[in-house]
Design a protein around this motif. Structure first.
Motif, PDB file in Angstrom:
ATOM      1  N   LEU A  31      41.646  37.101  39.839  1.00 13.67           N
ATOM      2  CA  LEU A  31      41.791  37.714  38.519  1.00 13.67           C
ATOM      3  C   LEU A  31      42.161  39.192  38.636  1.00 13.67           C
ATOM      4  CD1 LEU A  31      38.853  36.061  36.534  1.00 13.67           C
ATOM      5  CD2 LEU A  31      41.226  35.292  36.777  1.00 13.67           C
ATOM      6  N   GLU A  32      41.582  39.883  39.614  1.00 14.51           N
ATOM      7  CA  GLU A  32      41.929  41.293  39.816  1.00 14.51           C
ATOM      8  C   GLU A  32      43.381  41.453  40.248  1.00 14.51           C
ATOM      9  OE1 GLU A  32      38.822  42.612  42.471  1.00 14.51           O
ATOM     10  OE2 GLU A  32      37.473  43.042  40.791  1.00 14.51           O
ATOM     11  N   GLN A  33      43.857  40.529  41.062  1.00 17.96           N
ATOM     12  CA  GLN A  33      45.253  40.592  41.504  1.00 17.96           C
ATOM     13  C   GLN A  33      46.198  40.371  40.320  1.00 17.96           C
ATOM     14  OE1 GLN A  33      46.044  38.185  44.945  1.00 17.96           O
ATOM     15  NE2 GLN A  33      48.215  38.647  44.946  1.00 17.96           N
ATOM     16  N   VAL A  34      45.878  39.433  39.438  1.00 21.90           N
ATOM     17  CA  VAL A  34      46.711  39.191  38.254  1.00 21.90           C
ATOM     18  C   VAL A  34      46.702  40.421  37.353  1.00 21.90           C
ATOM     19  CG1 VAL A  34      46.920  37.851  36.122  1.00 21.90           C
ATOM     20  CG2 VAL A  34      46.478  36.679  38.290  1.00 21.90           C
ATOM     21  N   ALA A  35      45.517  40.985  37.104  1.00 20.60           N
ATOM     22  CA  ALA A  35      45.419  42.172  36.242  1.00 20.60           C
ATOM     23  C   ALA A  35      46.230  43.329  36.822  1.00 20.60           C
ATOM     24  CB  ALA A  35      43.962  42.574  36.065  1.00 20.60           C
ATOM     25  N   LYS A  36      46.144  43.522  38.127  1.00 22.92           N
ATOM     26  CA  LYS A  36      46.890  44.599  38.778  1.00 22.92           C
ATOM     27  C   LYS A  36      48.394  44.391  38.620  1.00 22.92           C
ATOM     28  CE  LYS A  36      47.529  46.810  43.269  1.00 22.92           C
ATOM     29  NZ  LYS A  36      47.180  46.780  44.685  1.00 22.92           N
ATOM     30  N   CYS A  70      49.556  45.115  35.117  1.00 23.58           N
ATOM     31  CA  CYS A  70      49.626  46.568  34.899  1.00 23.58           C
ATOM     32  C   CYS A  70      50.910  47.151  35.495  1.00 23.58           C
ATOM     33  CB  CYS A  70      48.412  47.264  35.493  1.00 23.58           C
ATOM     34  SG  CYS A  70      46.902  47.023  34.545  1.00 23.58           S
ATOM     35  N   THR A  71      51.271  46.719  36.697  1.00 25.64           N
ATOM     36  CA  THR A  71      52.486  47.257  37.322  1.00 25.64           C
ATOM     37  C   THR A  71      53.732  46.844  36.548  1.00 25.64           C
ATOM     38  OG1 THR A  71      52.748  45.401  38.853  1.00 25.64           O
ATOM     39  CG2 THR A  71      51.471  47.302  39.636  1.00 25.64           C
ATOM     40  N   SER A  95      46.041  45.660  31.618  1.00 23.47           N
ATOM     41  CA  SER A  95      45.100  44.567  31.841  1.00 23.47           C
ATOM     42  C   SER A  95      43.976  45.068  32.731  1.00 23.47           C
ATOM     43  CB  SER A  95      45.824  43.396  32.508  1.00 23.47           C
ATOM     44  OG  SER A  95      44.986  42.280  32.611  1.00 23.47           O
ATOM     45  N   HIS A  96      42.788  44.578  32.488  1.00 24.35           N
ATOM     46  CA  HIS A  96      41.645  44.948  33.326  1.00 24.35           C
ATOM     47  C   HIS A  96      40.665  43.784  33.367  1.00 24.35           C
ATOM     48  CE1 HIS A  96      40.700  46.069  29.185  1.00 24.35           C
ATOM     49  NE2 HIS A  96      39.443  45.822  29.480  1.00 24.35           N
TER      50      HIS A  96
END
Length: 133
Positions: free
Chosen positions: A13-18, A21-22, A27-28
């Motif tokens: 989930l953190e990889q998707v949010a990152k 964002c790019t 997203s967080h």
């Protein structure tokens, strides 16, 4: 089960949010009040995109019950901003979870862009404040 969420779900989930964002889509990842974890992607005028995963107790059939095991095993279950019924993702790899989030994100984008779904996906949390008198 908590280990699965910590080692597979959270990093995915953190990889998707990152990545969102790019690509210009804020997203967080947040820890939810229900004990779940979810990337949140705010949107203007429509419901935010949420792909959450929480621990969900499942009732065991009586023929599977064992005196030494709990009656309610837990499984990681998805939930969405549309309140759609989620599903068990136990056993998915990080790559599979990422792919699943992206499939749900594409569905979300199609729904919020569809004029036929505007009533369904209107965002009460984004309603403008009524004019004061």
């Amino acid at each position: 089960m908590n280990g699965f969420i910590a080692t597979q779900v959270r990093p995915a989930l953190e990889q998707v949010a990152k990545e969102l964002c790019t690509r210009g889509r804020p997203s967080h990842v947040v820890d939810e009040d229900n004990g779940g974890i979810a990337p949140r992607t705010p949107a203007e005028g429509v419901r935010d995109f949420i792909y959450g995963v929480s621990r969900s107790a499942q009732v065991m059939p009586t023929f599977l019950l064992d005196a030494g095991k709990p009656d309610y095993p837990y499984e990681p279950r998805t939930y969405f901003s549309s309140s759609g019924r989620g599903y068990d993702i136990m056993g998915m790899s990080q790559e599979q979870i990422i792919a699943d989030v992206l499939v749900q994100f594409e569905r979300y984008l199609l729904l919020v862009q569809s004029p036929a779904a505007q009533l369904l996906h209107g965002a009460p949390e984004h309603e403008p404040d009524p004019p004061s008198r």
